[in-house]
Scaffold this motif. Structure first.
Motif, mmCIF file in Angstrom:
data_model
loop_
_atom_site.group_PDB
_atom_site.id
_atom_site.type_symbol
_atom_site.label_atom_id
_atom_site.label_comp_id
_atom_site.label_asym_id
_atom_site.label_seq_id
_atom_site.Cartn_x
_atom_site.Cartn_y
_atom_site.Cartn_z
ATOM 1 N N THR A 1 56.493 -13.262 79.041
ATOM 2 C CA THR A 1 55.235 -12.566 79.315
ATOM 3 C C THR A 1 54.102 -12.860 78.351
ATOM 4 N N PHE A 2 54.353 -13.594 77.290
ATOM 5 C CA PHE A 2 53.321 -13.715 76.256
ATOM 6 C C PHE A 2 52.165 -14.596 76.742
ATOM 7 N N ILE A 3 50.979 -14.097 76.660
ATOM 8 C CA ILE A 3 49.745 -14.742 77.114
ATOM 9 C C ILE A 3 49.951 -15.236 78.553
ATOM 10 N N ALA A 4 49.929 -16.553 78.792
ATOM 11 C CA ALA A 4 50.092 -17.036 80.171
ATOM 12 C C ALA A 4 51.509 -17.529 80.433
ATOM 13 N N GLY A 5 52.443 -17.083 79.629
ATOM 14 C CA GLY A 5 53.821 -17.572 79.751
ATOM 15 C C GLY A 5 54.471 -17.256 81.081
ATOM 16 N N VAL A 6 53.966 -16.256 81.740
ATOM 17 C CA VAL A 6 54.539 -15.839 83.016
ATOM 18 C C VAL A 6 54.279 -16.870 84.120
ATOM 19 N N ARG B 1 54.493 -9.982 75.522
ATOM 20 C CA ARG B 1 53.140 -9.414 75.518
ATOM 21 C C ARG B 1 53.106 -8.072 74.780
ATOM 22 N N GLY B 2 52.196 -7.955 73.841
ATOM 23 C CA GLY B 2 52.001 -6.693 73.137
ATOM 24 C C GLY B 2 53.061 -6.350 72.116
ATOM 25 N N SER B 3 53.978 -7.247 71.871
ATOM 26 C CA SER B 3 55.077 -6.931 70.954
ATOM 27 C C SER B 3 54.635 -7.025 69.501
#
Lengths: 595, 346
Positions: free
Chosen positions: A152-157, A216-218
């Motif tokens: 989920t990090f940045i555009a990792g999805v 994301r947000g971690s």
């Protein structure tokens, strides 16, 4: 049909992405005018750079980027000459060399990415090799925001399809020696109907800060950002490239096929489908479908979602009667299969079955019979997917309309929607029709600067009422750069040329310090001839074009050239005298810019 | 050619010393290669430049890998720039005569020297094969040196390896090329890469390692420039031939640079030339300091080193255009470390 027919060659590996992302934010950059938005400070460039570094904490993950995208650990991994995927060939394991510049036409969003480059090479000089000088830039389309919900990090999805094609007439060269794979490809390229080669790759599992575990947000993500900020503040050149895995394919490029985005029959997702768009081709004996961008990964170790046996049927649009064509087992789309043949799956058809696909819509259904993908028979593909214009220019842009993968007939009705830069707000649409060759011609008058998307639609299924759906819609992005006549007319002093032209990129691109200090009049004038060469609009497609973001206005260029020419004259004179998710896709597009 | 002294390897400290020599060798090859590279005039020798640049980059990567190995074994890498002309650290040469490395502008002589540095154990058909004579025992090529080291490292107990100690990784630069050394398997992989990219020999038994799938080894890349011929796969007993394609080498596409500027007395040169030298030396000193920091675990130091590398490039490109008192000559960077700090930071 391009990579969907044989012969084709597969490759896989990784790619780094090193864009400057400071211009992804409307607080830093006005994408309508192409102007940097400076903070109030005496030294606006210094203050801007510091602000960009501080913004790392809130998602600006690469202020020292270079825009470079580079393949690494990427090698040829197999081939198919019509008898299935094979690996026994000396060309298999040949390395791929690619370096491009990643530039978003519309920097705030993720719908208009492209790679400017000079050549792509598989293999080596003097050995087994495909050497492919650029015909056109590489274009990203079909961004899949649901590819891997764990990453989920940045555009990792997300994952995305990249494609370009190389014309035989542009120096494309195959050195086959005793490679059966290359000999097969070279022989298949001979007919006049083959224009050259198409290269398509899917980039997925993108990670940032060289850490696949960030989410994301971690707190870990925040810590990584803080560490980068510390490095940036301590000095030096501190790029922070992201990196993706990739699988790719090299295949034939036929006349009338689009060079920069997938051809064939488009199967798009239905509702909340588990699959993303795929393109397919039906021959007399087989159906080939490209699932490179379609099947999700369910975890960090890239396990492909098991949807069971997928059936492919041909549905009569009038009666909805479905004729089975074949099926795909999990073993054909699991991770191993995906990496071996770039997500391309071939299904052998029983005798006569191909006929059932004529005039019918292809569908992919799961084991329960639920339709996951359904064919959109009509597609319109722009000749220039990302078009740059200068204010005042008038051009005619074209879309080639396809009917089940073949150029469409005359008088096909199409509604063309103009959509705002973010891809979220369409106008009411303009009805149009194709010409005798199935081409839609659109006069584009660049009367005002800004960014607009043009989205053709053939009916309710692809109408962009909620904005662009990149898995369904084809589209053309147009960026009109301002004329800036006031800048052009400014006296060509160093102060003017720096403040009105060069400061923009000096602020946005600290990496330029490594090549040319844009705030140093001595360096700028010493390298004046090179600067003019690199900013020459005739080199627009080149890897080393300046500015890499392609956002210099005509007025800015005029002022810069007036300054450089004046300095050159002075120097010459001196030398004579003195010697030498619930969100819209548009929202998702914007959201991927945040950490 | 380079022939390194093989010492008896009995302890981790012996391996550390060997790695420190390897670091010196990798680092020491950079100035001759960069001097030749930067002396090429803009717009000429495109393919030659590409090849020299790619080798120089790999030498830098090899140096980082050697530093990673040394760090993993508890050592402290030290980057000590050497003088030119002068021998690489540890070079005893064939017959006890080490190769004196010079800073030559781009020329056949510079390429011959580069080939001599990179020459494998069993050189192919040309052109420095004649030098391969009467090599004393325990005097080995760089590749053999690494392989001997590899053999010894394979015998070390797991406990001798320290994971994650001061490692240079590819998070910012050199994607896919630099990696952490945490155990013997990593070191083995690093040595394989260094040897195959450098000399290209396969296990020291065969001169021709060319599979024509990946870039050819350093020795052959310099050979291509020297011969102005692309090394090409061929259906002959050797498996390759020189050409017929050419690289388009233009030996005149080079600035009229003096060799070995470190020997030159710049005090008698025009102020512009002195300033150009000073700028080069400052940039090189910053590069050394940045690298030293990077290989001893300082956060962000590789970014400082890379920035210094770019500064060195700019300074060198400028220096090659500044006339000396003899206006027909110029001088490139002498690669002198003028930093007062010097040494390493533990």
């Amino acid at each position: 049909m391009s990579v969907l027919e044989t012969p084709r060659i597969y490759f896989k590996g990784q790619v780094t992405w090193d864009p400057i992302v400071t211009n992804n934010y409307d607080t830093n950059y006005d994408e309508t005018t192409g102007a940097t938005i400076y903070p109030s400070a005496a030294d606006k460039v210094k203050a801007f750079r510091e602000q960009a570094v501080d913004a790392v904490a809130t998602g600006n993950w690469n202020p020292h980027g270079t825009h470079r995208a580079t393949f690494f650990e990427t090698k040829v991994c197999g081939f198919d000459l019509g008898t299935g995927t094979k690996t026994a060939d000396p060309f298999v394991s040949a390395g791929a060399s690619f370096e491009g510049m990643l530039v978003d036409l519309e920097p705030y969003g993720t719908f208009s990415s492209q790679l400017f480059f000079d050549s792509l090479c598989f293999g080596v000089d003097g050995g087994y090799r495909i050497l492919a000088p650029r015909t056109s830039r590489i274009t990203a389309r079909y961004i899949n925001f649901r590819r891997n919900s764990v990453n989920t990090f940045i555009a990792g999805v997300a994952s995305v399809v990249w494609q370009t094609s190389f014309a035989k007439t542009d120096g494309l060269r195959i050195d086959a020696f005793d490679s059966t794979a290359l000999k097969g490809l070279a022989a298949a390229m001979q007919p006049d109907d083959i224009v050259g080669l198409t290269v398509r790759f899917n980039a997925y599992r993108t990670i940032y800060f060289d850490n696949a575990d960030l989410t994301r947000g971690s707190p870990a993500g925040q810590a990584a950002a803080q560490a980068l900020m510390a490095k940036l503040k301590s000095g030096g050149f501190q790029p922070n490239p992201a990196r993706s895995l990739l699988v790719g394919v090299i295949g034939l490029w036929r006349k009338a096929e689009p060079g920069h985005e997938p051809d064939g029959r488009a199967l798009t997702p239905i509702g909340n489908s588990a699959l993303a768009t795929a393109h397919a081709r039906v021959s007399a004996t087989s159906l080939t479908i490209d699932l490179a961008n379609s099947v999700r990964e369910t975890d960090k170790i890239l396990t492909k979602q098991d949807l069971g046996s997928l059936s492919i049927v041909a549905v009569d649009p009038a009666t909805q009667a479905a004729e089975p064509l074949g099926s795909i087992d999990y073993s054909q789309y699991n991770r191993a299969a995906y990496e071996a043949s770039a997500g391309i799956v071939t299904v052998q058809l029983p005798a006569g079955a191909a006929q059932n696909a004529v005039g019918r819509n292809l569908e992919v259904r799961d084991a329960a019979g639920t339709t996951l993908l359904s064919e959109l028979a009509m597609r319109a593909v722009p000749a220039a997917p990302n078009l740059y214009l200068d204010e005042g220019q008038n051009v005619t842009a074209t879309f080639q309309v396809y009917d089940r993968g073949q150029p469409a007939a005359a008088s096909v009705p199409v509604t063309l929607f103009r959509v705002d830069a973010g891809g979220g707000k369409p106008d009411n649409g303009t009805p149009m029709t194709t010409d005798a060759k199935g081409v839609l011609s659109i006069p584009v008058a660049a009367t005002a600067h800004g960014i607009t998307a043009y989205v053709p639609s053939f009916g309710a299924a692809d109408q962009p009422s909620g904005g662009i759906n990149p898995l369904v819609n084809t589209y053309m992005y147009v960026r009109v750069r301002p004329a800036d006549p006031d800048v052009a007319q400014a006296p060509p002093t160093w102060q003017n040329v720096y403040n009105k032209v060069l400061a923009n990129w000096n602020a946005m691109a600290p990496c330029m310090d490594n090549w040319l200090k844009l705030d140093d009049p001595a360096q700028v004038t010493a390298y004046g001839a090179m600067l003019k060469r690199l900013t020459d609009p005739t080199r627009f497609e080149a890897f080393r074009f300046m500015p890499v973001t392609r956002d210099m206005s005509a007025g800015e260029r005029t002022l810069l050239y007036k300054f450089l020419d004046a300095v050159k004259s002075e120097l010459e004179l001196e030398s004579i005298e003195a010697g030498p998710d619930g969100r819209s896709f548009a929202e998702l597009s914007r959201s991927l810019r945040r950490g | 050619m380079i022939r390194l002294q093989l010492e008896q390897l009995n302890t981790v400290q012996d391996a550390q010393a060997m790695l420190q020599t390897a670091i010196g060798v990798e680092f020491g090859t950079l100035p001759p290669y960069l001097y030749a590279l930067y002396s090429i005039r803009e717009g000429t020798n495109v393919q030659a430049k590409q090849r020299i640049r790619s080798v120089a980059l790999q030498e830098m990567i090899h140096m980082c890998l050697a530093c990673n190995m040394l760090n993993a074994l508890g050592g402290i890498p030290t980057l000590s720039p050497q003088s030119y002309p002068g021998p690489l650290p540890g070079d005893i040469g064939p017959n006890g005569k080490p190769l004196q490395l010079h800073l030559y502008p781009f020329s056949p002589q510079a390429m011959e020297q580069a080939m001599a540095i990179e020459q494998p154990e069993n050189p192919p058909d040309f052109p420095v094969a004649a030098f391969a004579e009467a090599i004393p025992k325990k005097a080995v090529t760089i590749g053999e040196f690494y392989r001997t080291l590899d053999q010894f490292l394979s015998t070390l107990p797991t406990g001798d390896w320290i994971a994650g100690r001061n490692q240079v990784i590819a998070d910012q630069f050199f994607a896919g090329q630099v990696f952490a050394i945490n155990q013997y398997a990593d070191a083995h992989k690093a040595i394989e890469e260094i040897v195959s990219e450098g000399e290209g020999s396969s296990q020291g038994t065969k001169a021709d390692p060319l599979d024509f799938q990946d870039a050819v080894a350093h020795y052959y890349r310099f050979g291509e420039i020297f011969h102005d011929r692309v090394l090409t796969k061929a259906d002959n007993p050797l498996g390759y031939a020189w050409g017929p394609a050419r690289l388009g080498v233009d030996w005149t596409g080079v600035y009229p640079a003096i060799p070995d500027p470190g020997l030159h007395d710049f005090s008698k040169e025009p102020p512009e030339a002195q300033a150009a030298q000073k700028a080069c030396n400052q940039a090189f000193s910053s590069l050394v300091a940045g690298l030293q920091g990077a290989v001893t675990g300082k956060d962000g130091a590789m970014g400082e080193a890379v920035q210094a590398m770019f500064s060195l490039r700019m300074a060198a490109l400028h220096a090659f255009t500044v006339p000396l008192a003899d206006p027909s000559r110029v001088a490139g960077p002498a690669f002198l470390n003028t930093s007062s700090q010097g040494g390493h930071e533990a």
